[in-house]
Design a protein around this motif. Structure first.
Motif, PDB file in Angstrom:
ATOM      1  N   MET A 174      83.409  14.451  26.202  1.00  0.00           N
ATOM      2  CA  MET A 174      82.407  15.471  26.524  1.00  0.00           C
ATOM      3  C   MET A 174      81.520  15.756  25.312  1.00  0.00           C
ATOM      4  N   LEU A 177      78.446  13.515  24.730  1.00  0.00           N
ATOM      5  CA  LEU A 177      77.315  13.623  25.649  1.00  0.00           C
ATOM      6  C   LEU A 177      76.209  14.483  25.045  1.00  0.00           C
ATOM      7  N   SER A 178      74.997  14.279  25.538  1.00  0.00           N
ATOM      8  CA  SER A 178      73.852  15.096  25.131  1.00  0.00           C
ATOM      9  C   SER A 178      73.560  16.121  26.219  1.00  0.00           C
ATOM     10  N   PHE A 179      73.319  17.363  25.789  1.00  0.00           N
ATOM     11  CA  PHE A 179      72.960  18.433  26.719  1.00  0.00           C
ATOM     12  C   PHE A 179      71.592  18.959  26.289  1.00  0.00           C
ATOM     13  N   SER A 199      74.657  17.405  31.780  1.00  0.00           N
ATOM     14  CA  SER A 199      74.399  16.395  30.748  1.00  0.00           C
ATOM     15  C   SER A 199      73.127  15.605  31.056  1.00  0.00           C
ATOM     16  N   CYS A 200      72.384  15.289  29.989  1.00  0.00           N
ATOM     17  CA  CYS A 200      71.178  14.468  30.150  1.00  0.00           C
ATOM     18  C   CYS A 200      71.414  13.050  29.641  1.00  0.00           C
ATOM     19  N   SER A 201      72.691  12.692  29.436  1.00  0.00           N
ATOM     20  CA  SER A 201      73.041  11.329  29.041  1.00  0.00           C
ATOM     21  C   SER A 201      74.018  10.761  30.068  1.00  0.00           C
ATOM     22  N   THR A 203      77.093   9.669  32.187  1.00  0.00           N
ATOM     23  CA  THR A 203      78.438  10.263  32.262  1.00  0.00           C
ATOM     24  C   THR A 203      79.424   9.337  32.959  1.00  0.00           C
TER      25      THR A 203
END
Length: 321
Positions: A174, A177-179, A199-201, A203
């Motif tokens: 987690m 990941l990028s948020f 998330s914008c990456s 998953t």
């Protein structure tokens, strides 16, 4: 609160992208009229849960007559319940008393770790406890040798260790990941499904590991528990006297109730793809396995347990009244 009005604290990683450094836990903000009621409910449940589980840990630890495998595992279960409720409810109570319930990215990851650790540990321990009841009822003459102190200790350490590794993997995945926003978590604590939706990456790896964990903790452990109880029921049916059948069943009835409640809530929360995530359903199941189950466990295991009540009276004579 409209998501478009949320100010997202962030750090710059490129001229065109920012990463979230804190989240807003929406919690029960859509029901402002229930705030006082919810504060009273959660505070009462947390107090009962914490008191009940600490009493179990204290009584079992201080009473030589309760130093048996069943109570040893019960003590571990109580510890897991303390970790579970304490990782969620204090923040819930703070949020209900605040206009906006924010949590830092690091705080969210810490909460996720302890929640996954305690929840998965409880599922695995319930399977171990089912095996303990299976040996006690189906092989009573071999119980002492098959459930030795060293084996029980090794199984408990295995449960804590395996689940700590599981929680570390999920938390680590987690954190990679990028948020980028929005940063509103439609839940009252940091949980895997709503975080993946923010998330914008990619998953994909997180989703695969979540499914694998669901299969192991939800399906395989559940089947092992069912197998244990299938053998237990078969053994009980071979007992001729009704009194003997009831005595044998009463030794595992409490565990069976706890298993039913816990697995029902966990299945509802986790055994579904992230794309079909339902916030309201998840909140309800979250209350069941992070609040209600840890509160009921001490009551279910001790109210009809004469051995525990006698040990409690010896340790706290005033409790007899």
């Amino acid at each position: 609160m409209e998501q478009g009005l949320v100010v997202i604290p962030s750090r710059m990683v490129s001229p065109n992208q920012t990463l979230v450094t804190e989240f807003v836990l929406q919690g029960f903000s859509e029901h402002p009229g229930l705030r006082v009621f919810l504060i009273g409910c959660f505070l009462s449940l947390y107090t009962v849960s914490l008191t009940g589980n600490v009493v179990i840990i204290t009584v079992v630890s201080c009473s030589a007559g309760l130093h048996s495998p069943m109570y040893f595992f019960l003590c571990n279960l109580a510890t897991m319940d303390v970790v579970c409720t304490s990782s969620v409810l204090p923040k819930v109570l703070v949020g209900l008393n605040s206009k906006e319930n924010t949590i830092s990215f690091q705080g969210c990851m810490a909460q996720l770790f302890f929640l996954v650790w305690s929840a998965s540990s409880e599922l695995l321990l319930l399977t171990v406890m089912a095996y303990d009841r299976y040996v006690a009822i189906c092989s009573p003459l071999q119980y002492g040798s098959r459930m030795s102190l060293h084996l029980c200790g090794a199984m408990a350490m295995g449960v804590w260790g395996i689940c700590a590794l599981n929680a570390s993997v999920h938390t680590g995945l987690m954190m990679r990941l990028s948020f980028c926003g929005p940063n509103v978590i439609n839940h009252f604590f940091c949980e895997i499904p709503p975080l993946l939706l923010l998330s914008c990456s990619p998953t994909r790896v997180n989703s695969i590991m979540t499914v694998l964990a669901d299969i192991f903790y939800g399906c395989i452990n559940f089947l092992l528990t069912l197998m244990s109880y299938g053998c237990i029921i078969s053994s009980i049916m071979h007992i001729r006297s009704a009194k003997g059948k009831w005595k044998a069943f009463s030794t595992c009835s409490s565990h069976l109730i706890v298993v039913s409640v816990y697995y029902s809530s966990v299945f509802c929360a986790y055994i579904s793809p992230a794309s079909s995530y339902s916030p309201e359903r998840s909140k309800l199941s979250g209350v069941l396995y992070t609040v209600l189950s840890p509160t009921l466990n001490p009551l279910i295991y001790t109210l009809r347990n004469k051995e525990f009540k006698h040990a409690l009276w010896r340790l706290f004579p005033f409790s007899r009244g």
